[in-house]
Design an enzyme around this catalytic site. Structure first.
Site, short mmCIF file in Angstrom:
data_model
loop_
_atom_site.label_atom_id
_atom_site.label_comp_id
_atom_site.label_asym_id
_atom_site.label_seq_id
_atom_site.Cartn_x
_atom_site.Cartn_y
_atom_site.Cartn_z
NE ARG A 28 11.32 49.31 -21.64
CZ ARG A 28 10.44 49.75 -20.76
NH1 ARG A 28 9.93 48.91 -19.87
NH2 ARG A 28 10.10 51.01 -20.73
CE LYS B 14 23.46 38.12 -36.99
NZ LYS B 14 24.27 38.19 -38.23
CD GLU C 20 21.70 31.08 -45.36
OE1 GLU C 20 22.89 30.97 -44.98
OE2 GLU C 20 21.11 32.19 -45.42
CE LYS D 112 22.54 30.97 -36.91
NZ LYS D 112 21.68 31.68 -37.83
CD GLU E 213 27.51 39.32 -37.07
OE1 GLU E 213 26.48 38.67 -37.26
OE2 GLU E 213 27.91 40.20 -37.84
NE ARG F 73 24.86 35.09 -35.01
CZ ARG F 73 23.69 34.98 -34.43
NH1 ARG F 73 23.59 35.14 -33.12
NH2 ARG F 73 22.60 34.71 -35.12
CG ASN G 126 26.74 38.24 -42.53
OD1 ASN G 126 26.74 39.25 -43.21
ND2 ASN G 126 25.68 37.86 -41.85
CG HIS H 111 24.61 36.40 -45.64
ND1 HIS H 111 25.18 35.16 -45.79
CD2 HIS H 111 23.33 36.18 -45.23
CE1 HIS H 111 24.28 34.23 -45.49
NE2 HIS H 111 23.16 34.82 -45.14
CG HIS I 71 22.12 40.83 -46.77
ND1 HIS I 71 22.47 41.05 -45.45
CD2 HIS I 71 21.46 39.66 -46.78
CE1 HIS I 71 22.02 40.06 -44.71
NE2 HIS I 71 21.41 39.20 -45.47
CG HIS J 38 18.33 35.15 -47.37
ND1 HIS J 38 19.13 36.28 -47.31
CD2 HIS J 38 18.90 34.25 -46.52
CE1 HIS J 38 20.13 36.07 -46.47
NE2 HIS J 38 20.01 34.86 -45.97
O1 LIG Z 1 23.00 34.00 -37.80
C1 LIG Z 1 23.85 34.72 -38.33
O2 LIG Z 1 24.69 35.35 -37.68
C2 LIG Z 1 23.89 34.86 -39.80
O3 LIG Z 1 24.58 35.73 -40.31
C3 LIG Z 1 23.06 33.91 -40.59
C4 LIG Z 1 22.58 34.45 -41.92
O4 LIG Z 1 22.41 33.35 -42.78
C5 LIG Z 1 21.25 35.16 -41.83
O5 LIG Z 1 20.80 35.46 -43.14
C6 LIG Z 1 21.26 36.44 -41.01
O6 LIG Z 1 19.97 36.89 -40.79
C7 LIG Z 1 22.02 37.58 -41.64
O7 LIG Z 1 22.23 38.54 -40.66
P1 LIG Z 1 22.73 40.03 -40.90
O8 LIG Z 1 23.34 40.40 -39.60
O9 LIG Z 1 23.71 40.01 -42.02
O10 LIG Z 1 21.53 40.81 -41.24
ZN LIG Z 2 21.34 33.94 -44.57
#
Ligand SMILES: O=C(O)C(=O)C[C@@H](O)[C@H](O)[C@H](O)COP(=O)(O)O
Ligand SMILES: [Zn+2]
Length: 368
Positions: free
Chosen positions: A124, A146, A188, A230, A240, A244, A248, A251, A255, A273
């Site tokens: 855990r 993350k 980034e 950051k 988030e 936060r 994204n 993204h 993604h 990425h």
């Molecule tokens: O730290 C964060 O918050 C980010 O969104 C940074 C991104 O650059 C990073 O790729 C992150 O892993 C993306 O997260 P996700 O929640 O979209 O999977």
């Molecule tokens: Zn990223």
């Protein structure tokens, strides 16, 4: 005089991001980050041959009684899987890792995300120390907690927030970083300017040649400034719930491209990425302009900078707009009511927008 710079993450989780040359050999720094008697070094087949021995020697110097094991995966996003995650847990079991054990993530974003997720779940939650060796990991993925693995259905769909105990970024490792990986990290870096600070975009425009040439001073400055942006955000909003999500930017599109291509890896032509985020940021900027949120000139500025960094800015051939839109429905920012996009009002000022009609997104995906 020490050339190490430290950026502090505050709030619920407090830790230091140490940035400087030759830090993988700094046993005092690593000793501070270690508890317990067990350490598992998680790395990949590109990075381990270069740096795992050095890290192990530094760990031994820091803690002579430490039992150390290694878990090495093949390189590439295709390896950030539940299967590799289970193997990492098996490695912890074999090590008899107790709750005060430490996972050492030595590598880029894939290694950091996978190792961090294993640390989040083992008993855990045990400590993870991030030792990023790529620009992308130094400026982004090693910071903020993350952690995740990908599913065929979508990127980072299984994971946890698990902040590191420390981030130690040895900038000397960037000297062995392939050019393509350096450029991916710059995507980034550009993102921080795009969402928070147009002046930083200007700085990047002025220092583009130095950054691409691997100039130590320029890279260190870009890393420290990126980590400062950051750290500020994740200190205020670690889970988030709000701002936060601005991190994204690009993204939602990026993604979708990564998942639709089956992720980058051995024998794959998929974008990595950073490259997918570069394309995604241009699409987000174009969507912003199409919806009347932002001037089109800012899209051109962003696109020009990314192109100068040798990054792609258009969707790779063969990807269907409808398929990409379907992928976006599994974006973590999506709500029952629909997709949410990070768009911008202008270069340096991002915002979150809900209720964007599908046909407007499809228009952008079709290049209209
Ligand atoms: O730290 C964060 O918050 C980010 O969104 C940074 C991104 O650059 C990073 O790729 C992150 O892993 C993306 O997260 P996700 O929640 O979209 O999977
Ligand atoms: Zn990223």
């Amino acid at each position: 005089m020490s050339t190490m710079r430290t950026v502090k993450v505050d709030g619920e989780a407090r830790y230091d991001i140490c940035i400087g040359p030759n830090l993988l050999g700094d046993s005092t720094l690593l000793a501070h980050a270690l508890r317990g008697r067990h350490a598992l070094i998680v790395s990949d087949g590109n990075v381990a041959p270069l740096y795992a021995d050095r890290v192990e020697a530094t760990l031994r110097a820091a803690r002579p009684a430490l039992t150390i094991a290694s878990f090495v995966i093949p390189p590439g996003e295709q390896e950030k899987t539940l299967a590799r995650f289970c193997q990492a847990l098996d490695a912890l079991a074999q090590l008899c890792a107790t709750r005060d054990a430490t996972v050492i993530a030595l590598g880029g974003g894939v290694v950091g995300d996978l190792a961090g997720f294993a640390a989040a779940c083992w008993m855990r939650g045990i400590d993870v120390v991030q030792l990023p060796t790529t620009l992308l990991a130094m400026v982004d993925s090693s910071v903020g907690g993350k952690t995740a693995v990908d599913l065929p259905a979508g990127k980072n769909l299984v994971g946890a927030f698990h902040p590191p105990r420390a981030v130690i970024a040895d900038t000397t490792t960037l000297r062995t970083l392939p050019g393509r990986e350096l450029r991916a990290g710059l995507a980034e870096v550009v993102k921080y300017g795009a969402i928070f600070d147009a002046e930083f975009l200007t700085w990047l425009e002025h220092h583009a040649d130095a950054l691409l040439a691997g100039d130590d001073a320029a890279l260190s400055e870009a890393i420290a400034r990126s980590c400062e942006y950051k750290a500020e955000v994740v200190s205020r909003d670690p889970y988030e719930h709000g701002e936060r999500a601005l991190l994204n930017f690009g993204h939602t599109f990026g993604h979708a491209i990564e998942a639709e291509q089956g992720y980058a890896g051995a024998g794959s032509a998929a974008l990595n990425h950073g490259e997918a985020v570069a394309v995604g940021m241009v699409l987000a900027a174009r969507l912003s302009a199409a919806l009347g949120h932002a001037p089109a000139a800012d899209t051109h500025r962003l696109q020009a900078l990314l192109q100068r960094f040798g990054l792609p800015t258009v969707i790779p051939a063969g990807l269907e707009p409808e398929a990409l839109l379907a992928r976006m429905r599994l974006d973590k920012k999506a709500e029952a009511a629909g997709l949410r996009f990070v768009l911008w009002e202008r270069a340096g000022l991002a915002k979150i927008v809900s209720g964007v009609p599908d046909d407007r997104v499809l228009d952008v995906l079709r290049g209209r």
